[in-house]
Design a protein around this motif. Structure first.
Motif, short mmCIF file in Angstrom:
data_model
loop_
_atom_site.label_atom_id
_atom_site.label_comp_id
_atom_site.label_asym_id
_atom_site.label_seq_id
_atom_site.Cartn_x
_atom_site.Cartn_y
_atom_site.Cartn_z
N ASN A 195 28.47 -70.37 26.53
CA ASN A 195 29.51 -70.48 25.50
C ASN A 195 29.17 -69.64 24.28
O ASN A 195 30.04 -69.01 23.68
N ALA A 196 27.89 -69.67 23.89
CA ALA A 196 27.48 -68.88 22.73
C ALA A 196 27.66 -67.38 23.00
O ALA A 196 28.09 -66.63 22.12
N ARG A 197 27.34 -66.96 24.20
CA ARG A 197 27.50 -65.54 24.52
C ARG A 197 28.97 -65.15 24.57
O ARG A 197 29.36 -64.08 24.10
N LEU A 198 29.80 -66.01 25.16
CA LEU A 198 31.24 -65.73 25.19
C LEU A 198 31.81 -65.68 23.78
O LEU A 198 32.63 -64.81 23.46
N HIS A 199 31.37 -66.62 22.95
CA HIS A 199 31.82 -66.63 21.56
C HIS A 199 31.40 -65.34 20.86
O HIS A 199 32.18 -64.74 20.11
N GLY A 200 30.16 -64.92 21.10
CA GLY A 200 29.68 -63.69 20.49
C GLY A 200 30.49 -62.48 20.94
O GLY A 200 30.78 -61.58 20.14
N GLU A 201 30.85 -62.45 22.22
CA GLU A 201 31.65 -61.34 22.73
C GLU A 201 33.02 -61.31 22.08
O GLU A 201 33.53 -60.24 21.70
N VAL A 202 33.64 -62.50 21.94
CA VAL A 202 34.95 -62.56 21.29
C VAL A 202 34.85 -62.12 19.84
O VAL A 202 35.68 -61.34 19.35
N GLN A 203 33.82 -62.61 19.14
CA GLN A 203 33.66 -62.23 17.75
C GLN A 203 33.38 -60.75 17.60
O GLN A 203 33.88 -60.10 16.68
N HIS A 204 32.57 -60.21 18.51
CA HIS A 204 32.27 -58.79 18.46
C HIS A 204 33.54 -57.98 18.70
O HIS A 204 33.78 -56.96 18.03
N THR A 205 34.36 -58.43 19.65
CA THR A 205 35.63 -57.76 19.91
C THR A 205 36.53 -57.82 18.68
O THR A 205 37.15 -56.83 18.29
N GLY A 206 36.59 -59.02 18.06
CA GLY A 206 37.40 -59.18 16.86
C GLY A 206 36.93 -58.28 15.74
O GLY A 206 37.74 -57.67 15.03
N GLU A 207 35.61 -58.17 15.57
CA GLU A 207 35.09 -57.32 14.51
C GLU A 207 35.40 -55.85 14.79
O GLU A 207 35.77 -55.10 13.87
N ARG A 208 35.28 -55.44 16.05
CA ARG A 208 35.59 -54.04 16.38
C ARG A 208 37.06 -53.75 16.13
O ARG A 208 37.42 -52.68 15.62
N ILE A 209 37.94 -54.72 16.49
CA ILE A 209 39.36 -54.54 16.22
C ILE A 209 39.60 -54.44 14.73
O ILE A 209 40.33 -53.58 14.25
N GLN A 210 38.95 -55.34 13.98
CA GLN A 210 39.15 -55.35 12.54
C GLN A 210 38.68 -54.05 11.91
O GLN A 210 39.37 -53.47 11.07
N ARG A 211 37.52 -53.57 12.31
CA ARG A 211 37.02 -52.31 11.75
C ARG A 211 37.92 -51.14 12.15
O ARG A 211 38.11 -50.20 11.37
N SER A 212 38.45 -51.18 13.37
CA SER A 212 39.31 -50.08 13.81
C SER A 212 40.61 -50.04 13.01
O SER A 212 41.25 -48.97 12.91
N LEU A 213 41.02 -51.17 12.45
CA LEU A 213 42.26 -51.23 11.68
C LEU A 213 42.06 -50.79 10.23
O LEU A 213 43.03 -50.54 9.52
N LEU A 214 40.81 -50.73 9.79
CA LEU A 214 40.55 -50.30 8.42
C LEU A 214 40.72 -48.79 8.33
O LEU A 214 40.26 -48.05 9.20
N PRO A 215 41.36 -48.31 7.27
CA PRO A 215 41.76 -46.90 7.23
C PRO A 215 40.64 -45.98 6.74
O PRO A 215 39.67 -46.42 6.12
N ASP A 216 40.83 -44.70 7.00
CA ASP A 216 40.02 -43.68 6.34
C ASP A 216 40.55 -43.51 4.93
O ASP A 216 41.77 -43.50 4.70
N LEU A 217 39.65 -43.36 3.98
CA LEU A 217 40.06 -43.24 2.59
C LEU A 217 40.45 -41.81 2.26
O LEU A 217 39.91 -40.86 2.84
N PRO A 218 41.39 -41.63 1.33
CA PRO A 218 41.73 -40.27 0.88
C PRO A 218 40.50 -39.58 0.28
O PRO A 218 39.74 -40.20 -0.48
N ILE A 219 40.28 -38.33 0.63
CA ILE A 219 39.08 -37.65 0.16
C ILE A 219 39.40 -36.49 -0.78
O ILE A 219 38.50 -35.95 -1.42
N ASP A 220 40.67 -36.10 -0.87
CA ASP A 220 41.04 -35.00 -1.76
C ASP A 220 41.43 -35.54 -3.12
O ASP A 220 41.98 -36.64 -3.24
N GLY A 221 41.15 -34.79 -4.15
CA GLY A 221 41.54 -35.19 -5.49
C GLY A 221 40.34 -35.57 -6.34
O GLY A 221 39.21 -35.69 -5.85
N PRO A 222 40.59 -35.78 -7.63
CA PRO A 222 39.49 -36.04 -8.56
C PRO A 222 38.92 -37.45 -8.48
O PRO A 222 37.80 -37.68 -8.95
N LEU A 223 39.67 -38.40 -7.93
CA LEU A 223 39.19 -39.78 -7.88
C LEU A 223 38.19 -39.95 -6.74
O LEU A 223 38.38 -39.44 -5.63
N GLU A 224 37.13 -40.69 -7.03
CA GLU A 224 36.12 -41.00 -6.01
C GLU A 224 36.36 -42.41 -5.50
O GLU A 224 36.49 -43.36 -6.28
#
Length: 453
Positions: A195-224
């Motif tokens: 159960n712990a391993r299955l839970h870890g796999e689900v959480q890892h999948t959720g984290e990967r999905i969450q990170r994949s949904l986070l955008p690349d930040l704008p890099i052009d312009g004077p603001l950092e």
């Protein structure tokens, strides 16, 4: 012919036998209950196994060990607990073990499906047949073992490892009657590990999905810009925290931070829906932040009537040449942004606030405008960065101001990294943050010439 009546002593002994059998059954039930509670008390499998071993030592065994196979088939001794803790240095007998294939070790036999095994005769360590056998015999010799029960950890027709229970003759030893109990314990351990391993796999999948949904930040312009996301370290949970930033057609930079209620994969999916809705509204309407959040709230009320979230929507824009940058923002139930000057002065931006989204779609959303000092930093973050259990929220805010002030001169990437390492490690929640740094003021060539004259 009438049966001979039992004597008083025989009747008394029979009653004692029944009492002993009942007590034995109760002791077994108590042990199994305590073991199940220990395994269920945490999602950290190492901590759960350690708690399990502490429930069976010394009641059932003088010492206990749990070995697990990893996803590559490597055997690792996860935990060893002894009735006399002083005999064990932390991690002394734990860690990766030699290969179990074709080994003569009893634990290898259990991993191949035999068992539970009762071991009553032992070879001296010098007579070991292979490296794993040698490690096993050394363990028996160093910790003391006259009788050992080794039970395979089986779950869904798969062997995940082995449970070892050992006793010396001085404490009674283990016998054939211990095998059913050891097998029951091993089954419960195996289910907890799976159960712990299955839970870890689900959480890892959720984290990967969450990170994949986070955008690349704008890099052009004077603001950092810099941003970070970190799942909860204490609970390994994913949730609905997110950040976003993009440039509108008119040149204004958007800065968004949000937190959808919930700590599961559904919250992560809901977060992606809310983010995309907000992106579409902002790009289409190009309105002040308060109106944008009001439109998002109305959409949530129609499409996701049972979801709530907190959010800050902000615009950073430079109105004219040589004029300071301005931040226009609206905060819906979200922790207040923090302004940090280059000199290390800090101030929370407390205007433009309204209740969280998803509660009252008709509420008017206000916004506010802040003039930003040159070379200053504005930090947006979710509540996991400052909230702690049994602690006043003001204390978390003061801690954030202290850390941010000390990092005011650091590069923005280091600023974000140090904030996470200093504040998020003890958090029970996931953390998202996004920071923008205003460029320093540069003198024009004309003003520089006038100054030199």
């Amino acid at each position: 012919m009438a049966s001979k009546p039992h004597s008083h002593d025989e009747r008394t002994e029979a009653v004692h036998d029944v009492d002993r059998a009942v007590q034995h059954a109760l002791d077994r039930l108590t042990l199994l209950t305590n073991a199940s509670e220990a395994l269920a008390s945490t999602l950290d499998i190492d901590e759960g196994l350690r708690r399990l071993c502490r429930t069976v030592v010394p009641g059932l065994a003088d010492w206990c060990a749990v070995d697990l196979l990893d996803e590559r088939g490597r055997l690792c001794r996860q935990v060893v607990e002894h009735r006399e803790p002083d005999l064990l240095s932390p991690g002394l007998y734990e860690g990766e073990l030699p290969p179990a294939e074709k080994s003569a070790a009893s634990v290898a036999r259990a991993l191949r499906g035999a068992g539970p095994l009762l071991v009553t005769t032992f070879t001296a360590p010098a007579g070991a047949a292979d490296p794993l056998h040698a490690r096993e015999l050394e363990l028996f010799d160093h910790l003391g073992a006259d009788t050992v029960v080794i039970a395979p950890l089986r779950a869904r027709r798969q062997v995940l490892g082995a449970l070892t229970l050992a006793r010396t003759e001085a404490t009674g030893g283990l016998g054939e009657d211990s095998l059913p109990l050891a097998e029951d314990l091993a089954h419960r351990v195996a289910l907890a590990v799976e159960n712990a391993r299955l839970h870890g796999e689900v959480q890892h999948t959720g984290e990967r999905i969450q990170r994949s949904l986070l955008p690349d930040l704008p890099i052009d312009g004077p603001l950092e810009l810099a941003a970070r996301y970190q799942p909860a370290l204490a609970t390994n949970q994913v949730g609905g925290d997110w950040y976003d930033s993009f440039v509108l057609p008119g040149g204004a930079m958007t800065l968004i931070i949000g937190d959808v209620a919930g700590h599961d994969l559904q919250a992560t999916v809901a977060m992606s829906h809310m983010r995309n809705m907000l992106r579409g509204i902002a790009a289409d309407r190009k309105e002040p932040p308060g109106k944008i959040l009001g439109r998002l709230d109305a959409a949530i009320g129609i499409l996701y009537p049972h979801r709530t979230l907190t959010c800050i929507y902000a615009l950073v824009e430079k109105p004219a040449e040589a004029q300071p940058w301005k931040l226009q923002y609206a905060a819906a139930g979200h922790p207040t942004p923090l302004l940090i000057t280059a000199e290390g002065d800090t101030r929370f931006l407390t205007e433009g606030r309204s209740m969280l989204l998803g509660v009252e779609p008709t509420q008017r959303r206000s916004d506010a405008t802040e003039v930003l000092p040159w070379n200053s930093t504005v930090l947006f973050y979710t509540d996991g960065l400052i909230e702690r259990r049994a602690e006043d929220l003001d204390r978390g805010g003061a801690r954030l101001r202290q850390h941010a002030a000390a990092l005011a001169q650091e590069p923005l990437e280091s600023f974000c990294d140090e904030l996470l390492s200093g504040l998020a490690e003890a958090s029970n929640d996931d953390v998202a943050l996004i920071a923008v740094r205003i460029p320093p003021r540069h003198e024009s060539p004309e003003s520089a010439t006038a100054t030199s004259d």
